[in-house]
Write a protein that holds these residues in place. Structure first.
Motif, PDB file in Angstrom:
ATOM      1  N   LEU A 109      15.017  10.629  -9.519  1.00 22.31           N
ATOM      2  CA  LEU A 109      15.086   9.710  -8.378  1.00 22.31           C
ATOM      3  C   LEU A 109      13.704   9.575  -7.741  1.00 22.31           C
ATOM      4  O   LEU A 109      13.057  10.583  -7.436  1.00 22.31           O
ATOM      5  N   ILE A 110      13.235   8.320  -7.552  1.00 26.15           N
ATOM      6  CA  ILE A 110      11.915   8.175  -6.899  1.00 26.15           C
ATOM      7  C   ILE A 110      11.966   7.284  -5.652  1.00 26.15           C
ATOM      8  O   ILE A 110      11.143   7.431  -4.757  1.00 26.15           O
ATOM      9  N   ILE A 111      12.919   6.323  -5.596  1.00 30.34           N
ATOM     10  CA  ILE A 111      12.935   5.423  -4.422  1.00 30.34           C
ATOM     11  C   ILE A 111      14.343   5.303  -3.860  1.00 30.34           C
ATOM     12  O   ILE A 111      15.322   5.160  -4.603  1.00 30.34           O
ATOM     13  N   LYS A 112      14.426   5.394  -2.527  1.00 33.67           N
ATOM     14  CA  LYS A 112      15.704   5.182  -1.828  1.00 33.67           C
ATOM     15  C   LYS A 112      15.484   4.177  -0.701  1.00 33.67           C
ATOM     16  O   LYS A 112      14.357   4.022  -0.216  1.00 33.67           O
ATOM     17  N   LEU A 154      10.120   7.956  -2.227  1.00 32.37           N
ATOM     18  CA  LEU A 154       9.636   6.882  -1.347  1.00 32.37           C
ATOM     19  C   LEU A 154      10.829   6.211  -0.664  1.00 32.37           C
ATOM     20  O   LEU A 154      11.796   5.834  -1.341  1.00 32.37           O
ATOM     21  N   TYR A 155      10.757   6.069   0.650  1.00 36.17           N
ATOM     22  CA  TYR A 155      11.812   5.374   1.405  1.00 36.17           C
ATOM     23  C   TYR A 155      11.304   4.004   1.820  1.00 36.17           C
ATOM     24  O   TYR A 155      10.244   3.885   2.425  1.00 36.17           O
ATOM     25  N   LEU A 156      12.077   2.972   1.483  1.00 36.60           N
ATOM     26  CA  LEU A 156      11.681   1.603   1.806  1.00 36.60           C
ATOM     27  C   LEU A 156      12.818   0.861   2.501  1.00 36.60           C
ATOM     28  O   LEU A 156      13.955   1.363   2.531  1.00 36.60           O
ATOM     29  N   ARG A 171       0.844  -1.218   0.000  1.00 36.80           N
ATOM     30  CA  ARG A 171       0.000   0.000   0.000  1.00 36.80           C
ATOM     31  C   ARG A 171       0.865   1.247   0.000  1.00 36.80           C
ATOM     32  O   ARG A 171       0.531   2.249  -0.630  1.00 36.80           O
ATOM     33  N   LYS A 172       2.018   1.173   0.710  1.00 33.83           N
ATOM     34  CA  LYS A 172       2.955   2.309   0.673  1.00 33.83           C
ATOM     35  C   LYS A 172       3.330   2.588  -0.777  1.00 33.83           C
ATOM     36  O   LYS A 172       3.369   3.726  -1.231  1.00 33.83           O
ATOM     37  N   ILE A 173       3.585   1.505  -1.516  1.00 33.47           N
ATOM     38  CA  ILE A 173       4.038   1.628  -2.909  1.00 33.47           C
ATOM     39  C   ILE A 173       2.916   2.138  -3.812  1.00 33.47           C
ATOM     40  O   ILE A 173       3.117   3.077  -4.591  1.00 33.47           O
ATOM     41  N   THR A 174       1.717   1.556  -3.701  1.00 30.54           N
ATOM     42  CA  THR A 174       0.648   1.976  -4.634  1.00 30.54           C
ATOM     43  C   THR A 174       0.206   3.413  -4.349  1.00 30.54           C
ATOM     44  O   THR A 174      -0.066   4.172  -5.277  1.00 30.54           O
ATOM     45  N   MET A 175       0.192   3.792  -3.066  1.00 27.58           N
ATOM     46  CA  MET A 175      -0.179   5.189  -2.753  1.00 27.58           C
ATOM     47  C   MET A 175       0.862   6.150  -3.305  1.00 27.58           C
ATOM     48  O   MET A 175       0.539   7.192  -3.875  1.00 27.58           O
ATOM     49  N   PHE A 176       2.131   5.778  -3.137  1.00 30.37           N
ATOM     50  CA  PHE A 176       3.210   6.651  -3.606  1.00 30.37           C
ATOM     51  C   PHE A 176       3.156   6.806  -5.133  1.00 30.37           C
ATOM     52  O   PHE A 176       3.221   7.912  -5.667  1.00 30.37           O
TER      53      PHE A 176
END
Ligand code: NAP
Ligand code: GDD
Length: 347
Positions: free
Chosen positions: A292-295, A213-215, A196-201
């Motif tokens: 850059l979108i994900i770190k 987005l930080y994962l 859900r973190k991913i789909t919302m982002f």
């Protein structure tokens, strides 16, 4: 004919809301146990509130007296124990509370059933693939007979609930079952779980957001199904003539990174990955430009991680006579479409 009565703990959660809808559509009277919180936590069930067969009652899995009086009041034919502190990562920060609610909560319900002499009431325990723990040598997928080696306070608490359910079945003849469910997601998934973190982002991203987005662990593999399929199976488990335990899964496993790739494919976003471990990053390609979108942020790493989960649902699909309606692609589409619609509305 007398309507069937069900009691659902965790009614405000993802599964509780889908199960309530399903049972109401089958003409049940549904009692939903809500805990007292200081904020509004009923978004997922708000649309059911007008239904006279849907009744909310206050209680808490940490409070035996409240559970006993709700069971006495509702005299349910079926109890679904879906309530839990259900976040694996947070269970390392609040291990005692997690054990109290996710572990002992089930015992309190079973004791109340026994004390009140409810011999005919059926009990469903929301067990989990977290019971299995790490990948075991020579084992590709887990089934009902696999070794259980949990790796978190959450997993250990659920192991207690799993076993106490079996013990009450054998010792007192209660119709008590475990659904050992692998990860299942939906547009109603809690916002701190990874899918859900991913789909919302990504939904916000394609609507113009500049956020990053930080994962945590991108290599972790999970067997992801859809909550709508899995709640129907929860109901089916209690409709059998004999109480038993069932693994519910899709039989396929996907890494967090590939879940993101699948989402980007659906959204027609070009994504590339660079670097390794904590230095891994994802970029969107815009012509010659890369954004850059994900770190990776170490704060999302867990003290102990389960890298690989894949279930074998053969027994359940056969005995419960069920064919899953959703695959990973359908799940991704359902979650992204819903998040995009939601954010468009609020723009
Ligand atoms: P969820 O969305 O996190 O919902 C958990 C529910 O438990 C919420 O309604 C929550 O109430 C309630 N709850 C928390 N503490 C409570 C307490 N002290 N007393 C009473 N209720 C309490 O979880 P879910 O994804 O629907 O999962 C349902 C169940 O299946 C959980 O037991 C989970 O551990 C288990 N499970 C889930 C998965 C999965 O992938 N989703 C897989 C295997 C097993 P608030 O709304 O007030 O927080
Ligand atoms: N939550 C979260 N947040 N997880 C992340 C993140 C992040 O930023 N980055 C990577 N992950 C990894 C986690 O380390 C884990 O390996 C995987 O993504 C899935 O994490 P979650 O979505 O939090 O789910 P879970 O597998 O830990 O637990 C869920 O499934 C269990 C069944 O296997 C929960 O619903 C549990 O209640 C359920 O029992």
């Amino acid at each position: 004919m007398k309507k069937k009565i069900a009691l659902i703990t965790g009614v405000t959660g993802q599964d509780g809301s889908y199960l309530s809808e399903l049972l109401l559509s089958k003409n049940y009277v549904v009692y939903g146990l809500c805990r007292r919180v200081s904020y509004f936590n009923r978004n997922r069930i708000e649309h059911l509130r007008g239904n006279k067969r849907f009744k909310l009652v206050y209680g808490d899995l940490s409070d035996y007296t409240s559970l006993e009086s709700i069971i006495k009041l509702s005299r349910p034919d079926e109890i679904y124990n879906l309530g839990a502190q259900s976040h694996v990562g947070h269970s390392f920060e609040i291990p005692e509370y997690t054990s109290e609610v996710t572990g002992l909560g089930s015992l309190r319900i079973l004791e109340a059933m026994r004390f009140l002499g409810l011999k005919k009431t059926k009990f469903y325990q929301a067990s989990t693939s977290e019971l299995f723990g790490e990948k075991q040598k020579g084992i590709n997928s887990f089934n009902e007979k696999s070794l259980m080696v949990p790796k978190s306070p959450y997993g250990v608490s659920k192991l207690y609930s799993y076993w106490i359910t079996k013990v009450y079945r054998e010792a007192y003849g209660l119709f008590a079952c475990n659904g050992i469910l692998f990860n299942h997601e939906s547009p109603r998934r809690g916002e701190t779980f990874v899918t859900r973190k991913i789909t919302m982002f990504l939904a916000k991203k394609i609507l113009g957001s500049k956020d990053i987005l930080y994962l945590g662990n991108l290599n972790a593999k999970r067997d992801w199904g859809h909550a709508k399929d899995y709640t129907e199976l929860q109901w089916k488990i209690l409709q059998q003539s004999r109480a038993d335990d069932y693994v519910i899964a899709t039989g396929k496993t996907t890494s967090v990174r590939d879940f993101i790739n699948e989402c980007c494919k659906y959204l027609k976003i070009k994504i590339i990955w660079q670097g390794k471990g904590v230095n891994e990053k994802a970029y969107i390609l815009n012509g010659k430009k890369k954004d850059l979108i994900i770190k990776v942020d170490k704060k999302y790493y867990r003290p102990l991680e389960i890298d690989y989960l894949r279930g074998n649902p053969q027994k359940a699909l056969k005995k419960l006579n069920y064919k899953l309606k959703y695959n990973l692609k359908d799940l991704v589409k359902d979650m992204l479409d819903s998040d995009i619609k939601r954010f468009k509305k609020s723009m």
